[in-house]
Write a protein that holds these residues in place. Structure first.
Motif, PDB file in Angstrom:
ATOM      1  N   GLY A 151      82.063  -2.875  73.039  1.00  0.00           N
ATOM      2  CA  GLY A 151      80.470  -3.367  73.446  1.00  0.00           C
ATOM      3  C   GLY A 151      79.921  -3.930  74.323  1.00  0.00           C
ATOM      4  O   GLY A 151      79.016  -3.143  75.040  1.00  0.00           O
ATOM      5  N   ILE A 152      80.750  -5.470  74.381  1.00  0.00           N
ATOM      6  CA  ILE A 152      80.318  -5.902  75.985  1.00  0.00           C
ATOM      7  C   ILE A 152      80.419  -4.951  77.050  1.00  0.00           C
ATOM      8  O   ILE A 152      79.766  -4.746  78.005  1.00  0.00           O
ATOM      9  N   GLY A 153      81.919  -3.911  77.329  1.00  0.00           N
ATOM     10  CA  GLY A 153      81.748  -3.434  77.996  1.00  0.00           C
ATOM     11  C   GLY A 153      81.128  -2.600  78.422  1.00  0.00           C
ATOM     12  O   GLY A 153      80.824  -2.322  79.954  1.00  0.00           O
ATOM     13  N   THR A 154      80.446  -1.671  77.583  1.00  0.00           N
ATOM     14  CA  THR A 154      79.779  -0.491  77.801  1.00  0.00           C
ATOM     15  C   THR A 154      78.637  -1.088  78.432  1.00  0.00           C
ATOM     16  O   THR A 154      77.905  -0.228  79.037  1.00  0.00           O
ATOM     17  N   ILE A 155      78.029  -2.232  77.846  1.00  0.00           N
ATOM     18  CA  ILE A 155      76.453  -2.560  78.471  1.00  0.00           C
ATOM     19  C   ILE A 155      76.723  -3.039  79.815  1.00  0.00           C
ATOM     20  O   ILE A 155      76.176  -2.792  80.975  1.00  0.00           O
ATOM     21  N   ALA A 156      77.813  -3.500  80.080  1.00  0.00           N
ATOM     22  CA  ALA A 156      78.146  -4.733  81.284  1.00  0.00           C
ATOM     23  C   ALA A 156      78.682  -4.084  82.371  1.00  0.00           C
ATOM     24  O   ALA A 156      77.786  -3.815  83.544  1.00  0.00           O
TER      25      ALA A 156
END
Length: 321
Positions: A151-156
């Protein structure tokens, strides 16, 4: 109301959908009828007994949720009963209702459903506050995020790309690497078969939630003036590294958390997100990536999905349509 209660620390089956007393909106708070909540790694740590809620926070897990305002506490302005919102929480999202400081509310972005919006507040506030407010990632710089399929990665990935950075990420399968490229990653590295230091160095900013096992290699990956932001310790919190390498690179390492910050700091982050990130979401440049939804009463199944790490993006718990 009903909420997910952790009867004793342990495996996912300790999560129980149980009738509990409902919250009341205090001064400066709103009462939210929850429609959906996002699952985060912090929730798993809380379930396992290693990440208790900060003082004054609800005992139930859940650091982000979406829903409709049911009541306004004393002194709240700018919001009305019935408004559809999403919220950054210190806990309590795994429930039918939660009390939220008004400064931690965000309107539902245009083009995003009420359920999808539950997957935005925690990850967006984490990425924005660390990568941009603290590390100061600028247009033209390079950015590496570990766990690009999370979740963090896809937004980042999307946010750094939208802000003009060269984006690199790591992931553990070809499927996840392809999804990351589709989100805007210029270079996607398989951490199981490739050395990310050789493939990525030098980079300006790194966002890491692995912790101890990656510390030395992260420092080696930084370029001159590089900034390493550590937001988690999946591999542990104790490690040693060569300070000389950090000094020669004139680089910095910073570890931050979001959950236990004072309300005033969270409100500042949320306001900055609304100003700088919400326009990107509404334009379509940044979108929530939802892997699947699970009924909240079956939160144990959602935790198992996250622990298997086969998902891409967010896993959400839904209370009602």
């Amino acid at each position: 109301m009903h909420a997910i209660v952790i009867e004793n620390p342990g495996e996912p089956d300790v999560l129980r959908w149980t009738e509990v007393p409902g919250p009341v909106a205090g001064p400066g708070e709103v009462l939210l009828d929850v429609v959906a909540a996002g699952i985060n790694r912090a929730d798993i740590s809380q379930r396992q007994g290693s990440y208790p809620p900060p003082p004054g926070a609800p005992e139930y897990p859940g650091l982000e949720a979406s829903g409709r305002i049911a009541a306004l506490g004393e002194g709240v302005t700018g919001w009305r009963v019935g408004d559809e919102v999403c919220a950054l929480l210190a806990g309590g999202g795994y429930a039918e209702r939660v009390a939220v400081p008004a400064g931690q509310l965000l309107p539902i972005p245009k083009g995003v459903s009420l359920v999808e919006a539950a997957g935005l507040p925690e990850v967006v506030c984490t990425v924005w506050s660390n990568v941009f407010m603290l590390a100061g990632l600028r247009e033209g710089e390079s950015f590496l995020v570990h766990g690009g399929g999370s979740g963090i990665g896809t937004i980042a990935i999307q946010l750094a790309k939208a802000r003009g950075a060269r984006v690199l990420c790591t992931a553990g399968s070809e499927e996840k690497l392809q999804r990351c490229r589709g989100l805007g990653a210029d270079i996607a590295i398989n951490y199981r078969t490739e050395d990310f230091v050789k493939e990525a160095a030098p980079v300006d900013v790194i966002l890491d939630n692995i912790g101890a096992d990656y510390l030395t290699r992260n420092v080696e990956t930084l370029g001159t003036g590089g900034r390493l932001m550590i937001i988690g310790f999946q591999s542990g919190a104790v490690a040693e590294f060569n300070l000389g390498k950090l000094m020669r690179r004139r680089a910095s390492v910073q570890s931050t958390g979001l959950r236990a910050r004072p309300r005033e700091e969270k409100a500042e982050i949320v306001a900055s997100v609304r100003e700088h990130v919400w326009p990107l979401v509404e334009s379509g440049a940044v979108r929530p990536v939802i892997d699947r939804t699970v009924p909240m009463w079956d939160a144990a199944a959602g935790h198992r999905i996250l622990e298997e790490s086969t998902h891409v993006g967010k896993v959400l718990l839904t209370v009602r349509d």
